[in-house]
Design an enzyme around this catalytic site. Structure first.
Site, PDB file in Angstrom:
ATOM      1  CG  ASP A 235     -59.360  29.867 -25.970  1.00 48.93           C
ATOM      2  OD1 ASP A 235     -59.003  29.402 -24.868  1.00 48.93           O
ATOM      3  OD2 ASP A 235     -59.417  31.088 -26.184  1.00 48.93           O
ATOM      4  CD1 TRP A 236     -63.045  26.309 -21.091  1.00 50.10           C
ATOM      5  CD2 TRP A 236     -61.189  26.547 -19.867  1.00 50.10           C
ATOM      6  NE1 TRP A 236     -63.308  25.816 -19.847  1.00 50.10           N
ATOM      7  CE2 TRP A 236     -62.183  25.948 -19.061  1.00 50.10           C
ATOM      8  CE3 TRP A 236     -59.935  26.795 -19.306  1.00 50.10           C
ATOM      9  CZ2 TRP A 236     -61.964  25.603 -17.728  1.00 50.10           C
ATOM     10  CZ3 TRP A 236     -59.728  26.462 -17.974  1.00 50.10           C
ATOM     11  CH2 TRP A 236     -60.731  25.862 -17.205  1.00 50.10           C
TER      12      TRP A 236
END
Ligand code: BGC
Length: 742
Positions: A235-236
């Site tokens: 994820d980011w």
């Protein structure tokens, strides 16, 4: 490929800021994927840099948070879950892919299949509710819809993200392995079985270990047990987050933990670009580990056909086609849940008019006892009646509010010929959190002159979604106060709630004559709701999540365990305890002093404009020596006993009565959405296999010899015992069960 070229593929960047710097990286072959860039022309420009200017010419793959539509916005995923109609969800995903691909997007960061028990968590809006099976069917539908139309799905967030403590985003999760496998992992497996080309790590630490650094999840389960070859992206910055998590001393160590857990692509974290080569040089990471990751990345690009066709045609992008808008409207109708109706809905006053139906059937309204009026005076009020942006819901990057049709717009233009609609609009409040009572007097004044009040309540879009968690899930602002003032006029009130999560609306439901729960309906929320309100469509949504009465009941979900002391009826609530009551030790049961364990509305619940009667269930078993062998079929007749043709959602639940571990009081195993014309009877039947009755077992065995140790075993099995089975309209399972012995 050189080591640098391989590491470049593992890098995913958002070039929408620091463009120059990031474009230089693309030209150097140090980027494998870009995200947050939209438009065929712009993406082709970046693609040319990768394909024409780098040594190997490996195309980029363009990703985007395409969550519930691209230009045409459909109901939020939680609303889609409420449709209980995976075929419709698949079709919407297909049309969404058509729009997104025409803008250059080939990889969507969805579906989110995190099963959520906590409506405080803002991201419940993005998932399909609290049940693993319902979520699985929806997630798989989205995967098929996207991937059959040229866009890779990314199933997220792997895993356990939704169990965040206190419903606070990114928070710690503690999930026993059996529960992880029985519930949280189930939809991931279903999405991968449907062919999902990728998954995304989650932000949370799961039992102390963040997912991006979790080899048990990412290698043991995903690669070895499930034999998946889907790409796993972080994820980011979830890799670099290992430092603030307190797992790693610095980002270099984070890179090492992530590669050892086979996190394959690093979204915006820069830990692979900064440290992987160094780690290989130091002998801490084998190049073979990197090869495995790069293979997954190239595989996704091959599967998408990017090596053959890296560019997107720069023709007119697809957007808002009549087909998409019609489907978006129908999805609003099918995902809106009628929670209460004292008979006021539908508001149609021309009983003999046969209205055109989007389903190709018409309905007669003769049987409805209605006051014959030639003019219906409606007051439209509430902060969500005319909010083009808010009705789109969370995670809308590409949908344009100017294309939204609001309830006010749709109701104003609704043709109820030959009757006349006289609509007055006085919002009372300007936005959902508005606390000012200044607009109340005008709304009350207008209410007095109306025949009926349509109150559009709810939450603005920004109050749900990522990091938008609430400790109080009541209607925000002064909405309840306004409703109470309007109630004093004595006029009937239809409450329509447009929100990103279940809200504690018990008092508001009391005040209203009818309640429609519409979630955030997207571009066509207005027309869909107008059709429902006037009876052109019959609402057929069913709740994908339990609605608690009060926030203190959370987590409250239907498939809980019974406890050894289930709540007795009626429980002794706080005010019934005698003053000076002595301590007592018998008759205790499991509930809160302020409320019994019952929710406000149960999972699977939803009313219709018609009524359905469920017949006796019948069981057809394949038995050998008195035991069920392969499968059994349970069926029952359902009759539409009312006046409207309508969809019904018969739900198949089971309860295991005893076994090696305690099992839930009921579990959804299957469902259908079937259309039953008024007065007609249909037979629904479901098959159950022993596997569907199974669950994950866990055993600790202690051995003294030769060295004392405890071994931990986990396995999937079906107990030989009795099961109750219901075909029921909701999770209360009030219909008669059949019992099977396995
Ligand atoms: C979210 C993901 C999303 C990603 C990219 C993260 O903050 O958790 O669901 O896909 O950002 O925008």
């Amino acid at each position: 490929m050189t080591l640098e070229e391989k590491i470049g593929q593992m890098n995913q960047l958002d070039p929408s800021w620091n463009a120059e710097e990031k474009e230089a990286l693309i030209r150097e072959g140090r980027v494998g994927s870009v995200f947050n860039i939209v438009g065929a022309k712009e993406l082709n420009r970046l693609q040319r840099m990768a394909v024409e200017e780098t040594r190997l010419g490996i195309p980029l793959v363009a990703a985007r948070d395409v969550i519930h539509g691209f230009r045409t916005i459909y109901p939020i995923p939680l609303g889609q879950g409420a449709s209980w109609n995976p075929e419709m969800v698949e079709k919407a995903a297909g049309l969404t892919a058509g729009e997104a691909v025409s803008a250059g997007i080939r990889w969507a960061f969805s579906p989110m299949v995190d099963v959520a028990h906590d409506p405080r968590w803002g991201r419940v809006a993005e998932g399909y509710g609290e049940d693993a099976y319902l979520t699985s069917t929806m997630g798989a539908a989205v995967v098929r819809g996207y991937q059959d139309n040229g866009m890779a799905a990314c199933v997220k967030h792997f895993a356990g993200y939704s169990a965040s403590e206190g419903g606070r985003d990114y928070n710690t999760t503690w999930i026993p392995e059996t529960q992880l496998r029985d519930i949280y992992l189930v939809p991931f497996r279903a999405a991968l079985d449907a062919g999902a080309m990728s998954l995304m790590c989650s932000f949370n630490d799961l039992n102390g270990l963040p997912s991006s650094a979790n080899p048990h999840l990412n290698i043991d389960i995903l690669r070895h047990e499930w034999q998946s070859d889907a790409l796993l992206v972080s994820d980011w910055g979830s890799g670099s987050d290992l430092v603030p998590h307190g797992l790693c001393a610095d980002k270099k160590e984070a890179a090492l933990r992530c590669i050892n857990a086979r996190m394959e692509m690093d979204m915006q974290g820069n830990i692979y670009t900064d440290y992987l080569a160094e780690l290989v040089a130091e002998g801490k990471v084998k190049e073979q580990q990197i090869d495995e990751c790069v293979r997954s990345i190239l595989r996704l690009k091959y599967r998408l056909g990017l090596f053959d066709n890296p560019y997107v045609p720069e023709t007119q992008p697809v957007a808002y086609s009549p087909e998409a808008l019609a489907l978006a409207t129908e999805m609003v109708e099918q995902s809106t849940v009628l929670l209460k109706n004292n008979g006021i809905l539908p508001l149609n006053i021309q009983h003999s008019t046969s209205l055109n139906s989007p389903y190709g059937f018409s309905r007669s309204f003769e049987a409805l006892p209605r006051k014959e009026l030639s003019t219906l005076n409606i007051l439209i009020t509430g902060p969500l009646a005319d909010q083009k942006k808010e009705q789109l819901g969370t995670w809308v990057f590409d949908g344009e509010p100017e294309h939204s049709i609001t309830p006010l717009m749709a109701l104003k233009s609704f043709n109820l010929q030959p009757s006349t609609l006289n609509i007055t609009y006085v919002p009372g409040l300007t936005y959902s959190r508005d606390k000012s009572t200044e607009g109340f007097a005008a709304a009350v004044q207008a209410a007095k002159k109306s025949d009926v009040i349509l109150f559009f309540a709810g939450e603005e879009a920004i109050l749900s979604g990522e990091a938008r968690c609430r400790a109080d899930i009541s209607l925000p602002g002064a909405q309840t106060q306004l409703l109470a003032e309007l109630k004093k006029t004595g006029k009937p009130i239809v409450l329509v709630v447009m929100a990103g999560r279940p809200l504690t609306i018990g008092a508001e439901c009391e005040m209203a004559d009818a309640v429609l729960y519409a979630f955030h309906g997207g571009t066509m929320a207005g027309p869909g709701l107008a059709n429902v309100i006037f009876g052109k469509a019959v609402p057929s949504g069913r709740l994908p999540m339990t609605f608690p009465k009060m926030v203190g009941q959370i987590p409250l979900y239907y498939n809980r365990h019974n406890t050894g002391r289930p709540s007795y009826d009626p429980p002794m609530l706080i005010d019934s305890i005698p003053i000076g009551c002595p301590q007592f030790s018998i008759g205790q049961s499991s509930y809160w002093l302020e409320t019994p364990t019952e929710p406000l509305f149960p999972f699977g619940f939803g009313l219709s404009y018609t009524t359905f009667e469920y017949g006796e269930p019948k069981l057809n078993e394949q038995m050998v020596n008195g035991k069920m062998v392969n499968n059994f079929t349970v069926s029952c007749e359902i009759t539409n006993t009312g006046n409207f043709d309508s969809y019904e959602v018969p739900q198949l639940y089971i309860r295991q009565l005893s076994g090696e571990l305690v099992r839930p009081i009921c579990e959804l195993k299957d469902y259908q959405k079937i259309f039953i014309p008024a007065g007609k009877t249909v037979t629904v039947s479901y098959q159950l296999t022993p596997e569907q009755l199974g669950y994950w077992h866990e055993e600790y065995s202690y051995t003294v010899h030769p060295t004392p140790y405890t071994s931990h075993q986990l396995w999937f099995a079906t107990d030989h015992t009795d099961f109750q089975v219901w075909i029921a309209p909701d999770s209360r399972c009030l219909t008669k069960p059949v019992t099977i012995s396995y």
